[in-house]
Design a protein around this motif. Sequence first.
Motif, mmCIF file in Angstrom:
data_model
loop_
_atom_site.group_PDB
_atom_site.id
_atom_site.type_symbol
_atom_site.label_atom_id
_atom_site.label_comp_id
_atom_site.label_asym_id
_atom_site.label_seq_id
_atom_site.Cartn_x
_atom_site.Cartn_y
_atom_site.Cartn_z
ATOM 1 N N GLY A 22 -15.480 -45.929 -59.587
ATOM 2 C CA GLY A 22 -14.485 -46.495 -58.694
ATOM 3 C C GLY A 22 -14.063 -47.914 -59.013
ATOM 4 O O GLY A 22 -13.116 -48.433 -58.450
ATOM 5 N N ILE A 23 -14.781 -48.567 -59.931
ATOM 6 C CA ILE A 23 -14.451 -49.946 -60.322
ATOM 7 C C ILE A 23 -13.600 -49.902 -61.589
ATOM 8 O O ILE A 23 -13.936 -49.219 -62.557
ATOM 9 N N SER A 24 -12.490 -50.631 -61.566
ATOM 10 C CA SER A 24 -11.673 -50.839 -62.766
ATOM 11 C C SER A 24 -12.011 -52.222 -63.288
ATOM 12 O O SER A 24 -11.525 -53.232 -62.782
ATOM 13 N N PHE A 25 -12.869 -52.283 -64.293
ATOM 14 C CA PHE A 25 -13.374 -53.543 -64.825
ATOM 15 C C PHE A 25 -12.369 -54.137 -65.807
ATOM 16 O O PHE A 25 -11.929 -53.461 -66.735
ATOM 17 N N ARG A 26 -11.994 -55.392 -65.603
ATOM 18 C CA ARG A 26 -11.077 -56.104 -66.502
ATOM 19 C C ARG A 26 -11.909 -56.829 -67.548
ATOM 20 O O ARG A 26 -12.613 -57.786 -67.244
ATOM 21 N N ASP A 27 -11.838 -56.361 -68.771
ATOM 22 C CA ASP A 27 -12.664 -56.869 -69.866
ATOM 23 C C ASP A 27 -11.892 -57.905 -70.674
ATOM 24 O O ASP A 27 -10.922 -57.578 -71.365
ATOM 25 N N ILE A 28 -12.356 -59.159 -70.610
ATOM 26 C CA ILE A 28 -11.699 -60.235 -71.364
ATOM 27 C C ILE A 28 -12.269 -60.425 -72.760
ATOM 28 O O ILE A 28 -11.746 -61.233 -73.526
ATOM 29 N N THR A 29 -13.320 -59.686 -73.117
ATOM 30 C CA THR A 29 -13.956 -59.932 -74.419
ATOM 31 C C THR A 29 -13.005 -59.783 -75.605
ATOM 32 O O THR A 29 -13.199 -60.490 -76.608
ATOM 33 N N PRO A 30 -11.964 -58.943 -75.570
ATOM 34 C CA PRO A 30 -11.045 -58.909 -76.721
ATOM 35 C C PRO A 30 -10.327 -60.246 -76.978
ATOM 36 O O PRO A 30 -9.907 -60.507 -78.105
ATOM 37 N N ILE A 31 -10.210 -61.084 -75.957
ATOM 38 C CA ILE A 31 -9.604 -62.400 -76.168
ATOM 39 C C ILE A 31 -10.405 -63.189 -77.193
ATOM 40 O O ILE A 31 -9.841 -63.897 -78.028
ATOM 41 N N PHE A 32 -11.732 -63.064 -77.158
ATOM 42 C CA PHE A 32 -12.590 -63.845 -78.036
ATOM 43 C C PHE A 32 -12.508 -63.418 -79.492
ATOM 44 O O PHE A 32 -12.844 -64.187 -80.384
ATOM 45 N N SER A 33 -12.059 -62.213 -79.742
ATOM 46 C CA SER A 33 -11.915 -61.758 -81.127
ATOM 47 C C SER A 33 -10.495 -61.914 -81.642
ATOM 48 O O SER A 33 -10.191 -61.512 -82.761
ATOM 49 N N ASP A 34 -9.643 -62.522 -80.834
ATOM 50 C CA ASP A 34 -8.252 -62.752 -81.218
ATOM 51 C C ASP A 34 -7.996 -64.262 -81.230
ATOM 52 O O ASP A 34 -7.801 -64.861 -80.168
ATOM 53 N N PRO A 35 -8.014 -64.898 -82.401
ATOM 54 C CA PRO A 35 -7.857 -66.355 -82.458
ATOM 55 C C PRO A 35 -6.598 -66.873 -81.761
ATOM 56 O O PRO A 35 -6.636 -67.913 -81.097
ATOM 57 N N LYS A 36 -5.500 -66.161 -81.874
ATOM 58 C CA LYS A 36 -4.263 -66.587 -81.218
ATOM 59 C C LYS A 36 -4.430 -66.550 -79.696
ATOM 60 O O LYS A 36 -4.069 -67.504 -78.992
ATOM 61 N N GLY A 37 -4.978 -65.463 -79.173
ATOM 62 C CA GLY A 37 -5.197 -65.343 -77.732
ATOM 63 C C GLY A 37 -6.181 -66.378 -77.214
ATOM 64 O O GLY A 37 -5.955 -66.996 -76.166
#
Length: 180
Positions: A22-37
């Motif tokens: 029931g939880i829609s988890f917002r995962d920010i970890t892809p930001i850390f692998s994207d230097p531009k982001g």
Amino acid sequence: MLYDDFYVKSLIQTVEDWPKEGISFRDITPIFSDPKGMRMVVDAYVHRYMSSDISHIACIDARGFLIAAVLAYELQKPLILIRKKGKLPGKTVSQAYALEYGEAELEIQEGAVKAGNNVLLFDDLIATGGTLFAAIKLLTGQGATIKEVAAIIDLPDLGGSEKLRESDVPVFSLCAYDGD
């Protein structure tokens, strides 16, 4: 590099039914692998706070550490870690709180802040506000003033950011997810 809401939001992944159904988890970890982001996110905060009167940056375990550490370095401000119970050495002060999917406890080291410190409190996400209110109690309990709460993501439908504002705590987030 200017902040691009669409680009940063495109990096954030939604993981359904995690950490529980029931939880829609917002995962920010892809930001850390994207230097531009990563650069966009950090620069957005640096520009926002470079002329502010904050004296310290406090961050909440664990994803909040990643951006806040870079921000503290860039702004040349002390970094205060607020961790899950049992993770900090020495004398600590703790505060229990409710999560949207359970209960937990946060700790800060005694003497980490004092009266007169103007603190920016950083976390990765604002949901119900339970974690942030516990952190605020820990910081203000040692005499600090919360200048603003900052997060990458706000989930306004869960009411946390509204409760913070109603408590006279300024709130800033880079992006929000309404009802989805």
